[in-house]
Write a protein that holds these residues in place. Structure first.
Motif, short mmCIF file in Angstrom:
data_model
loop_
_atom_site.label_atom_id
_atom_site.label_comp_id
_atom_site.label_asym_id
_atom_site.label_seq_id
_atom_site.Cartn_x
_atom_site.Cartn_y
_atom_site.Cartn_z
N SER A 178 0.83 -1.20 0.00
CA SER A 178 0.00 0.00 0.00
C SER A 178 0.87 1.26 0.00
N TRP A 179 0.39 2.26 -0.71
CA TRP A 179 1.10 3.55 -0.80
C TRP A 179 0.15 4.60 -1.34
N HIS A 217 2.38 -4.44 5.55
CA HIS A 217 2.63 -3.41 4.54
C HIS A 217 1.56 -3.32 3.47
N LYS A 218 0.51 -4.13 3.56
CA LYS A 218 -0.54 -4.08 2.55
C LYS A 218 -1.77 -3.40 3.15
N GLY A 219 -2.83 -4.16 3.41
CA GLY A 219 -4.04 -3.54 3.92
C GLY A 219 -3.90 -2.85 5.26
N LEU A 220 -2.92 -3.20 6.06
CA LEU A 220 -2.72 -2.54 7.34
C LEU A 220 -2.02 -1.19 7.21
N LEU A 221 -1.56 -0.85 6.01
CA LEU A 221 -1.01 0.48 5.70
C LEU A 221 0.32 0.77 6.39
N GLY A 222 0.96 -0.27 6.93
CA GLY A 222 2.23 -0.09 7.61
C GLY A 222 3.41 -0.27 6.69
N PRO A 223 4.62 -0.30 7.25
CA PRO A 223 5.83 -0.43 6.44
C PRO A 223 6.13 -1.88 6.07
N GLN A 224 6.98 -2.05 5.09
CA GLN A 224 7.44 -3.38 4.72
C GLN A 224 8.29 -3.96 5.84
N GLY A 225 8.39 -5.30 5.84
CA GLY A 225 9.17 -5.96 6.89
C GLY A 225 8.40 -6.12 8.19
N VAL A 269 -4.10 -5.11 -11.60
CA VAL A 269 -4.42 -3.78 -11.09
C VAL A 269 -5.01 -3.96 -9.71
N SER A 270 -4.54 -3.20 -8.73
CA SER A 270 -5.10 -3.32 -7.39
C SER A 270 -5.24 -1.93 -6.77
N VAL A 271 -6.44 -1.66 -6.28
CA VAL A 271 -6.75 -0.35 -5.72
C VAL A 271 -6.69 -0.39 -4.20
N GLY A 272 -6.68 0.79 -3.61
CA GLY A 272 -6.68 0.92 -2.16
C GLY A 272 -7.61 2.03 -1.73
N TYR A 273 -7.64 2.28 -0.41
CA TYR A 273 -8.58 3.27 0.09
C TYR A 273 -8.26 4.67 -0.42
N SER A 274 -7.00 4.95 -0.71
CA SER A 274 -6.63 6.28 -1.18
C SER A 274 -6.74 6.44 -2.70
N THR A 275 -7.11 5.36 -3.41
CA THR A 275 -7.29 5.45 -4.85
C THR A 275 -8.50 6.33 -5.17
N GLN A 276 -8.34 7.21 -6.16
CA GLN A 276 -9.39 8.14 -6.54
C GLN A 276 -10.08 7.68 -7.82
N GLU A 277 -11.31 8.11 -8.01
CA GLU A 277 -12.08 7.72 -9.19
C GLU A 277 -11.40 8.17 -10.49
#
Length: 385
Positions: free
Chosen positions: A15-16, A204-212, A361-369
Motif C-alpha cells: 500500500s502507498w 505493509h498491505k491492507g494494514l497500511l504499515g511499512p514493509q518488513g 491492477v489493485s486499488v486501495g482506500y486512497s485510490t481516486q475515481e
C-alpha cells in the motif's frame, strides 16, 4: 514524454502512500525510544515495550480476538505462514488447501512433503475462483490435520468461504489456517466468530504499515513449535525457548519502528472502518470490470461484474505480453501495476494463464475515481494497438 501524474495501482503488493500517522509513529520510535523492549528497565526500553503492547491490543480489536498476546509478530506474512505450517505439521499429517494459494503456502507444504512425508490435496477452483465445498468434504481423512485457504486470491481477487471451510475443518478435527495477505485491513474479519485458528498477515498491505512487518494470530489452544530460537528477554536462565506467549515465537530484537508504524496503520483502519474501506474498493473495482469487459481483445480474470471481490482486477491483452502492457502503462501513462505470475502458479493454471501470466491492477482506500478512469482510457488505447 514523462506523464504528468503518477498513479499507483499496486496495493496488492504494497500500500502507498502511507498515512502520515504511520510515518510519525515510526519517526517517534526511532528518535524517542531507542531501547529494546523487554531487554532493560530504563525509560526508553519500557516505552518501546509499551509500543509493542499497544500494537497487539490494536490488532486484537481489529481482527477480533480476546488476548493480545495471541499474536506473534513476524517479518512478513511469509514468515508467519512458515511458522504456522512448519510449527504444526508432523510426519504423516494430511493437509487440504486450494489451487489459489501463494507460494508462501505451497512451497512450505511441498518442502514438508519431500522431507517429512506429509500429504497434501489441492482443491481446484473455477475460472472465477469459486471452490466446490462438496469436493472439499470428500478430501478429509482420519489424519487430516490442517485446512489452509487464502481469504482472497492475489491473482483473481475472489473471496473464499473461509468461515465455512473452518466449520468443515473443525467437524473433522482439523485446524483452519487463513492467509490474510489480501484481506486484513480490506475485508471485515473476526477470527473468533469465523472460527479461524491461525491467521497470517502482512503489515505493509491492507494494514497500511511499512514493509518488513506482519504477524500470526494463534488460537490459545494451538501450540506451535518455534521456528526461531534465541533471546526473548524472558527466562534467560533457561536453555529452552520459553513457553509463554508471545515470547515463544518472537526470538531476537523486534522491529519496533516497523511495528509502531503497523499499529498506527491499524488504528487508522479502525477509525475509517473496514466496511467503509471495502465499500470504496468494491466500487472502484466494479468500475474497472464494467469498462474493461467492453473492450475488444481484453480478457478479464476472476469474479464477474457484481460478484464479491477485493480490490484486485487482473487481465491480459491479446497478442501482448503482460510485462509489455505494464511497461507501457508505467512509462506512457504513469500508472504503476504489476505483471507476471504473482507467485501463484497453480492459480494461473486454474485461470488458464500459465503461458502468459497477467497484468494485475489493485486499488486501495486512497485510490481516486479519476485515477481509475485514467487506467480505463489507457487500457482502451493499448487494446486498439
Amino acid at each position: 514524454m514523462e506523464p504528468k501524474e503518477r498513479i499507483y495501482l499496486d496495493y496488492a503488493a504494497t500500500s502507498w502512500p502511507k498515512p502520515q500517522t504511520v510515518i510519525d509513529a515510526m519517526m517517534d520510535s526511532v528518535t524517542l525510544m531507542a531501547g529494546s523492549p523487554g531487554r532493560g528497565t530504563h525509560g526508553m526500553s519500557l516505552q518501546a515495550g509499551r509500543v509493542m503492547n499497544k500494537a497487539r491490543l490494536t490488532l486484537s480489536k481489529l481482527l477480533g480476538f480476546g488476548n493480545p498476546n495471541d499474536v506473534a509478530f513476524a517479518q512478513n506474512a511469509t514468515m508467519a505462514l512458515n511458522l504456522a505450517i512448519k510449527g504444526l505439521l508432523q510426519p504423516g499429517d494430511h493437509v487440504i488447501t486450494t489451487m489459489l494459494e501463494h507460494n508462501s503456502v505451497r512451497r512450505p507444504l511441498e518442502f514438508l512433503k519431500r522431507t517429512q512425508g506429509i500429504e497434501v490435496d489441492y482443491v481446484p477452483v473455477t475460472m472465477s475462483g469459486r471452490i466446490n465445498m462438496e469436493a472439499v468434504k470428500k478430501l478429509f481423512r482420519a489424519h487430516t490435520k490442517l485446512v489452509i485457504a487464502t481469504h482472497s486470491s492475489n491473482l483473481l481477487g475472489c473471496i473464499l468461504p473461509v468461515e465455512e471451510l473452518a466449520q468443515l475443518a473443525h467437524e473433522h478435527g482439523a485446524l483452519m489456517l487463513v492467509d490474510g495477505a489480501q484481506s486484513v485491513g480490506n475485508l471485515p474479519l473476526h477470527v473468533e466468530r469465523m472460527g479461524i485458528d491461525m491467521l497470517a498477515f502482512p503489515g505493509h498491505k491492507g494494514l497500511l504499515g511499512p514493509q518488513g512487518t506482519g504477524g500470526l494470530y494463534i488460537h490459545p489452544e494451538v501450540q506451535l513449535e518455534p521456528q526461531m530460537h534465541g533471546g526473548t528477554g524472558s527466562q534467560s536462565e533457561e536453555p529452552e525457548q520459553p513457553n509463554i506467549r508471545p515470547d515463544r515465537y518472537e526470538a531476537g530484537t523486534p522491529n519496533v519502528p516497523g511495528i509502531a508504524g503497523m499499529a498506527a496503520g491499524a488504528e487508522a483502519i479502525l477509525n475509517i472502518g473496514v466496511e467503509q474501506i471495502y465499500k470504496h474498493e468494491w466500487s472502484l473495482t466494479q468500475t474497472i470490470v464494467e469498462n474493461l469487459q467492453k473492450l475488444s481483445g481484453v480478457k478479464l480474470l476472476g469474479p464477474a461484474l457484481g460478484e464479491p471481490r477485493t480490490g484486485i482486477v487482473s487481465f491480459i491483452l491479446e497478442n501482448q505480453d503482460p510485462a509489455q502492457t505494464a511497461f507501457q502503462l508505467d512509462r506512457k501513462y504513469g500508472i504503476a501495476v504489476r505483471a507476471g505470475y504473482h507467485c501463484t502458479p497453480l492459480g494461473h493454471s486454474q485461470s488458464q494463464t500459465t503461458e502468459t501470466g497477467a497484468v494485475r491492477v489493485s486499488v486501495g482506500y486512497s485510490t481516486q475515481e479519476h485515477e481509475v478512469e485514467t487506467l480505463i482510457r489507457a487500457v482502451a488505447e493499448l487494446s486498439r494497438g
